[in-house]
Scaffold this motif. Structure first.
Motif, PDB file in Angstrom:
ATOM      1  N   ARG A  53      37.978  40.539  46.527  1.00 27.63           N
ATOM      2  CA  ARG A  53      38.587  41.901  46.426  1.00 27.63           C
ATOM      3  C   ARG A  53      39.956  42.075  47.421  1.00 27.63           C
ATOM      4  NH1 ARG A  53      35.943  45.588  43.497  1.00 27.63           N
ATOM      5  NH2 ARG A  53      33.740  44.970  42.728  1.00 27.63           N
ATOM      6  N   TRP A  54      39.866  41.301  48.344  1.00 26.32           N
ATOM      7  CA  TRP A  54      40.899  41.320  49.358  1.00 26.32           C
ATOM      8  C   TRP A  54      42.074  40.775  48.738  1.00 26.32           C
ATOM      9  CZ3 TRP A  54      44.621  38.224  51.649  1.00 26.32           C
ATOM     10  CH2 TRP A  54      44.997  38.584  52.444  1.00 26.32           C
ATOM     11  N   LEU A  55      42.117  39.631  48.037  1.00 29.02           N
ATOM     12  CA  LEU A  55      42.919  39.205  47.310  1.00 29.02           C
ATOM     13  C   LEU A  55      43.733  39.989  46.168  1.00 29.02           C
ATOM     14  CD1 LEU A  55      41.665  35.477  46.822  1.00 29.02           C
ATOM     15  CD2 LEU A  55      43.480  36.016  48.574  1.00 29.02           C
ATOM     16  N   VAL A  56      42.832  40.888  45.575  1.00 28.79           N
ATOM     17  CA  VAL A  56      43.357  41.751  44.434  1.00 28.79           C
ATOM     18  C   VAL A  56      44.154  42.967  45.312  1.00 28.79           C
ATOM     19  CG1 VAL A  56      42.409  43.389  42.627  1.00 28.79           C
ATOM     20  CG2 VAL A  56      41.480  41.048  42.928  1.00 28.79           C
ATOM     21  N   ASP A  57      43.404  43.378  46.328  1.00 29.25           N
ATOM     22  CA  ASP A  57      44.175  44.664  46.980  1.00 29.25           C
ATOM     23  C   ASP A  57      45.631  44.156  47.573  1.00 29.25           C
ATOM     24  OD1 ASP A  57      41.998  45.997  46.303  1.00 29.25           O
ATOM     25  OD2 ASP A  57      40.696  45.531  48.299  1.00 29.25           O
ATOM     26  N   ASN A  58      45.550  42.772  47.848  1.00 31.03           N
ATOM     27  CA  ASN A  58      47.055  42.280  48.412  1.00 31.03           C
ATOM     28  C   ASN A  58      47.914  41.666  47.443  1.00 31.03           C
ATOM     29  OD1 ASN A  58      46.813  42.516  51.617  1.00 31.03           O
ATOM     30  ND2 ASN A  58      44.813  42.122  50.842  1.00 31.03           N
ATOM     31  N   HIS A  59      47.419  41.956  45.994  1.00 29.04           N
ATOM     32  CA  HIS A  59      48.163  41.478  45.019  1.00 29.04           C
ATOM     33  C   HIS A  59      48.447  39.880  44.722  1.00 29.04           C
ATOM     34  CE1 HIS A  59      48.866  45.726  44.276  1.00 29.04           C
ATOM     35  NE2 HIS A  59      49.484  45.969  45.377  1.00 29.04           N
ATOM     36  N   VAL A  60      47.482  39.305  45.283  1.00 29.07           N
ATOM     37  CA  VAL A  60      47.656  37.860  45.457  1.00 29.07           C
ATOM     38  C   VAL A  60      46.951  37.383  44.220  1.00 29.07           C
ATOM     39  CG1 VAL A  60      47.029  35.573  46.548  1.00 29.07           C
ATOM     40  CG2 VAL A  60      47.575  37.347  47.961  1.00 29.07           C
ATOM     41  N   LEU A  61      45.953  38.053  43.549  1.00 26.95           N
ATOM     42  CA  LEU A  61      45.071  37.851  42.747  1.00 26.95           C
ATOM     43  C   LEU A  61      45.274  38.975  41.674  1.00 26.95           C
ATOM     44  CD1 LEU A  61      41.743  36.241  43.419  1.00 26.95           C
ATOM     45  CD2 LEU A  61      44.024  35.114  42.528  1.00 26.95           C
ATOM     46  N   VAL A  62      45.394  38.956  40.268  1.00 29.23           N
ATOM     47  CA  VAL A  62      45.589  40.307  39.562  1.00 29.23           C
ATOM     48  C   VAL A  62      44.227  40.108  38.637  1.00 29.23           C
ATOM     49  CG1 VAL A  62      46.905  41.060  37.505  1.00 29.23           C
ATOM     50  CG2 VAL A  62      47.927  39.904  39.660  1.00 29.23           C
ATOM     51  N   ARG A  63      43.912  41.517  38.135  1.00 32.49           N
ATOM     52  CA  ARG A  63      42.821  41.521  37.399  1.00 32.49           C
ATOM     53  C   ARG A  63      43.328  41.360  35.898  1.00 32.49           C
ATOM     54  NH1 ARG A  63      41.642  45.884  40.738  1.00 32.49           N
ATOM     55  NH2 ARG A  63      39.592  45.997  41.579  1.00 32.49           N
ATOM     56  N   VAL A  64      42.467  40.430  35.111  1.00 32.47           N
ATOM     57  CA  VAL A  64      42.771  40.202  33.970  1.00 32.47           C
ATOM     58  C   VAL A  64      42.957  41.135  32.828  1.00 32.47           C
ATOM     59  CG1 VAL A  64      42.565  38.564  31.977  1.00 32.47           C
ATOM     60  CG2 VAL A  64      42.492  37.737  34.204  1.00 32.47           C
ATOM     61  N   SER A  65      41.670  42.228  33.108  1.00 34.55           N
ATOM     62  CA  SER A  65      41.642  43.203  31.997  1.00 34.55           C
ATOM     63  C   SER A  65      42.883  44.165  32.355  1.00 34.55           C
ATOM     64  CB  SER A  65      40.535  43.948  32.573  1.00 34.55           C
ATOM     65  OG  SER A  65      40.410  44.353  33.947  1.00 34.55           O
ATOM     66  N   ASP A  66      43.614  44.140  33.347  1.00 33.07           N
ATOM     67  CA  ASP A  66      44.726  44.975  33.286  1.00 33.07           C
ATOM     68  C   ASP A  66      45.893  44.564  32.416  1.00 33.07           C
ATOM     69  OD1 ASP A  66      43.454  46.406  35.234  1.00 33.07           O
ATOM     70  OD2 ASP A  66      44.499  45.625  36.993  1.00 33.07           O
ATOM     71  N   VAL A  67      45.867  43.368  31.994  1.00 31.18           N
ATOM     72  CA  VAL A  67      46.885  43.032  30.858  1.00 31.18           C
ATOM     73  C   VAL A  67      46.354  42.777  29.434  1.00 31.18           C
ATOM     74  CG1 VAL A  67      48.373  42.091  32.822  1.00 31.18           C
ATOM     75  CG2 VAL A  67      46.474  40.500  31.729  1.00 31.18           C
ATOM     76  N   GLY A  68      45.352  43.507  29.257  1.00 31.93           N
ATOM     77  CA  GLY A  68      44.854  43.553  28.056  1.00 31.93           C
ATOM     78  C   GLY A  68      43.578  42.497  27.490  1.00 31.93           C
ATOM     79  N   ARG A  69      43.277  41.786  28.358  1.00 31.85           N
ATOM     80  CA  ARG A  69      42.235  40.755  28.081  1.00 31.85           C
ATOM     81  C   ARG A  69      40.898  41.340  27.485  1.00 31.85           C
ATOM     82  NH1 ARG A  69      43.413  34.926  28.513  1.00 31.85           N
ATOM     83  NH2 ARG A  69      45.494  34.883  29.509  1.00 31.85           N
TER      84      ARG A  69
END
Length: 805
Positions: free
Chosen positions: A189-205
């Protein structure tokens, strides 16, 4: 005009096109009609997947580099861009790998404008080299962070320890992780909040069973791989085994010993099943109890016995037989059992047993190499937690022959005497063909253990006769008969025969009535010893023993005392001890003193004292015998039961027929129907590699088909118009007369013309031919491309146009 894939194939020389067919033999199964069909097949998903399965780890990495270095718009790739991606590898090695990809037409075009075959993206991972997609395809905030490399570096360095561990794991690939993992939830969650990782569901997965997924952008992966390069650690050369090199002579010596042991154990297994057949289970295969019984009988572990059972079955030496009634179910060509069916040696076993040891071993080894089964699965549990039995359908593995050949070929490519361990062989296989080796580790380990048990390998190294065995072209047949008789030994048998001790035709009779055979016995001597002696120990030199029971067995088979004396006198290189002479004479004198006949049954003897002894023998009290006369006893059991009881008590009775004659016979050997061994079944042969005239013929056939197809498309406009129903101008009579004039002139000039005609189905066609004769209402013409003679009915010809320049 853009150059198509088919045009690139068409521009190849015959040698280059033949090289492509050799590298990708599936392209000509069946032979395509022309180069356009060949191009379509070369770009298909199945063909590209087969080609990728043959590539090594380094070449696949360079293919990933080509995928990463594609131009964002036209998909153009340059060799220099691929070299730049393969940081850490030698430029020459990279260019050689690119040439391998171009030779297989996975990359095509000039070096400064290469194109990737589209099916590569469909059959490979969506994450080349384990890197994720660019940030601009995932999330705007992440794309902005990736554009500022200094900020991206600071953000990664500021990540907590747990978050850095997640990044290291995703950097190694694949770049996908679960956001719902309990252990790593907070760092992710820290990496997602800092935009180092991206939720895949956000791009239509699509939703994933593991929960919501996250993806590591490509820019972050490249940053974390700055020390190893974009492709990670590259190995341009296969790993080198560190194990010591054995002396090839010692390897062959040890292998020859194991060969003799394997052949002896196979023969002992089949003899044990002949004496006590194993029932066939209703679900197919041999039961666990019978396998354990055979293991105790042969003094081997169950895994080794399972291998022998599978190999002898594949060699056609073991089969199902003895079913008196009932139907038989069949699964994958193997019969499942009925109540009456048992596993027995087949009729082929007697012929196999008469062969020299080297040929016997070769038939076993070839069947093991070709059988589509995995003996190592016997004793394990299937998906339903049930044990897998020997010869059961659950042990079927169609890929087993390929896995065995891969493992042995890997050993054969190493210097002679190299003895890598199983782990080193698996590492080599994983480098040579990563896509094909993945998931086959168990099959490869089973192949290596089977090779060691059969003597294909010894001391961990491949034997010299096994190298011949892998290249001996016996599977291609002998259409010209140059190899002589079909039962003649092949190159493998001849190479092995020099290492095995020569068969012996003599024995050494000892004073303690033991008989030593100083080497492998000849088939005739082995058959004689089976009758007259008991086997005590086997090996390079076997030991037998002469006992009263063995002499009695020989007498029951029809030998006389004089025959036995002559046999040992002829075979023994040592003097016959007096104790053996007395034993033979004493047993022969007592043999037949009692006669059992079929009266349910009776026992008679001219020796009244002997009958009195039998009647008083407490060991025979269960027979319930009664005396009818001084020389005759009867009992309530049949003749076979009476004979067996008397022999167990130490007597030497013989059976007699209704006329009082002695009935002497050797026990009938039970055999199952013969079966073809796995090594001779056409469906089990590896695909034939085209070379020489056959390859040249395939290339010529494709070229001719392509020329014919292109020539048809380039038919003159006037001819196409003449064969069309919409043509106006000349009447049909005028067009036909003009065509006849053109054909007559072509016959005189021996020139080629385009002929338009209507076939038997009413279709209008055209063909470029050279007229030969024009008579009796028919045109006879030769097609130079196919070298065939065609006959056209003149009334079906609609037009004829001379070939242009």
């Amino acid at each position: 005009m853009a150059t198509t894939f088919a045009d690139r194939l068409r521009s190849l020389t015959d040698e280059a096109l033949g090289a492509l067919i050799q590298l990708r033999p599936d392209l000509v199964v069946p032979v395509p009609s022309d180069l356009s069909a060949l191009a379509a097949r070369a770009q298909s998903r199945s063909s590209v997947a087969r080609c990728l399965d043959t590539l090594d780890e380094f070449t696949l990495a360079i293919l990933d580099a080509a995928r990463l270095s594609r131009d964002a718009h036209g998909g153009v790739i340059t060799v220099d861009a691929i070299v730049a991606q393969a940081a850490g590898a030698d430029d020459a090695d990279v260019r050689v790998a690119v040439d391998r990809l171009r030779a297989r037409f996975l990359l095509h075009g000039p070096t400064d404008a290469l194109h990737l075959v589209g099916a590569v993206e469909e059959v490979t991972s969506p994450y080349p080299a384990g890197l994720g997609r660019p940030a601009e395809m995932l999330e705007p905030q992440t794309a902005a962070l990736a554009a500022d490399r200094a900020k991206l570096r600071r953000t990664v360095l500021a990540a907590p320890a747990g978050a850095r561990a997640v990044l290291d794991r995703l950097t190694a690939g694949p770049p996908i992780g679960s956001l719902n993992s309990a252990a790593m939830a907070e760092p992710v969650r820290w990496l997602v909040d800092n935009h180092v990782l991206v939720r895949v569901s956000d791009v239509g997965r699509m939703p994933h069973p593991a929960g919501e997924l996250v993806e590591l952008p490509r820019e972050v992966g490249l940053l974390l791989r700055r020390e190893t390069g974009p492709l990670g650690r590259l190995r341009a050369r296969p790993p080198t085994p560190t194990e010591p090199v054995r002396n090839p002579a010692a390897v062959d010596s040890a292998g020859a010993g194991q060969v003799m042991e394997a052949v002896r154990n196979a023969e002992a297994l089949l003899e044990a099943l002949a004496a006590e057949p194993a029932p066939v289970l209703r679900t197919g295969g041999m039961g666990v109890r019978d396998l354990r019984r055979l293991a105790r009988s042969l003094s081997l572990d169950e895994r080794s016995v399972a291998l022998l059972v599978e190999v002898t079955y594949a060699a056609g030496l073991l089969g199902e037989g003895g079913a008196a009634s009932g139907s038989r179910a069949v699964h994958n060509g193997r019969a499942t059992g009925t109540v009456d069916e048992t596993f027995l040696p087949t009729t082929s076993y007697d012929l196999w047993r008469a062969l020299p040891p080297a040929q016997r071993w070769e038939s076993l080894a070839r069947s093991w190499l070709a059988m589509p089964r995995q003996p190592g699965l016997v004793g394990q549990r299937d998906d339903r937690d049930r044990p897998i039995n020997a010869l059961s359908p659950d042990a079927e593995r169609p890929g087993a022959p390929t896995a065995r050949r891969e493992a042995l070929t890997t050993l054969a490519e190493l210097p002679e005497g190299t003895a890598p361990g199983d782990a080193a062989v698996l590492e080599l296989l994983a480098w040579q063909a990563p896509r094909r080796a993945k998931g086959r580790e168990g099959t490869h380990r089973d192949a290596l253990s089977g090779a060691a048990a059969l003597g294909v390998t010894a001391l961990g190294a491949l034997t010299t006769y096994a190298r011949v065995f892998l290249t001996d072209p016996v599977d291609e047949g002998d259409p010209l008969g140059v190899r002589g008789h079909p039962d003649a030994p092949g190159d493998t048998a001849r190479a092995l025969d020099h290492l095995l001790p020569s068969p012996v035709d003599h024995v050494l009779v000892q004073a303690d009535l033991s008989v030593v055979v100083p080497g492998p016995p000849e088939p005739e001597l082995a058959a004689e010893l089976d009758v007259v002696a008991e086997l005590e120990s086997a090996g390079g030199a076997s030991v037998h023993r002469i006992t009263p029971a063995s002499v009695r067995r020989a007498l029951d088979s029809g030998y006389g005392a004089g025959d036995l004396h002559a046999l040992f006198a002829r075979r023994s290189r040592t003097p016959i001890p007096q104790a053996m002479t007395y034993l033979i004479d004493d047993t022969a004198r007592r043999h037949g003193g009692l006669r059992a006949g079929p009266a349910r049954a009776y026992l008679r003897s001219d020796d009244e004292a002997l009958l009195t002894e039998v009647l008083a023998d407490k060991r025979l009290s269960a027979l319930g015998q009664r005396r009818l006369a001084p020389t005759v006893l009867i009992c309530g059991y049949d003749q076979a039961r009476l004979l067996a009881a008397l022999r167990d008590a130490g007597y030497a009775p013989v059976a007699e027929d209704a006329d009082g004659g002695m009935v002497l016979s050797r026990p009938r050997a039970r055999r199952a129907p013969g079966r073809a061994p796995a090594a001779t079944r056409p469906t089990d042969h590896p695909p034939v590699v085209l070379s020489g005239p056959r390859l040249a013929g395939v290339v010529e056939q494709i070229r001719r088909g392509d020329a014919a197809a292109r020539a048809t498309r380039r038919a003159p406009v006037t001819l196409r118009g003449a064969t069309s129903t919409r043509t106006t101008g000349l009447t049909s009579v005028q067009a036909h007369g003009q065509a006849m004039a053109v054909l007559q002139q072509a016959v005189r000039d021996k020139a080629r013309v385009w002929v338009g005609y209507v076939d038997s189905h009413g279709a209008t066609l055209s063909r470029l031919v050279r007229p030969v004769s024009l008579s009796a209402g028919y045109l006879r013409a030769e097609d130079d491309r196919t070298e065939t003679l065609h006959t056209f009915a003149l009334h079906r010809i609609t037009a004829a146009v001379a070939e242009e320049g």
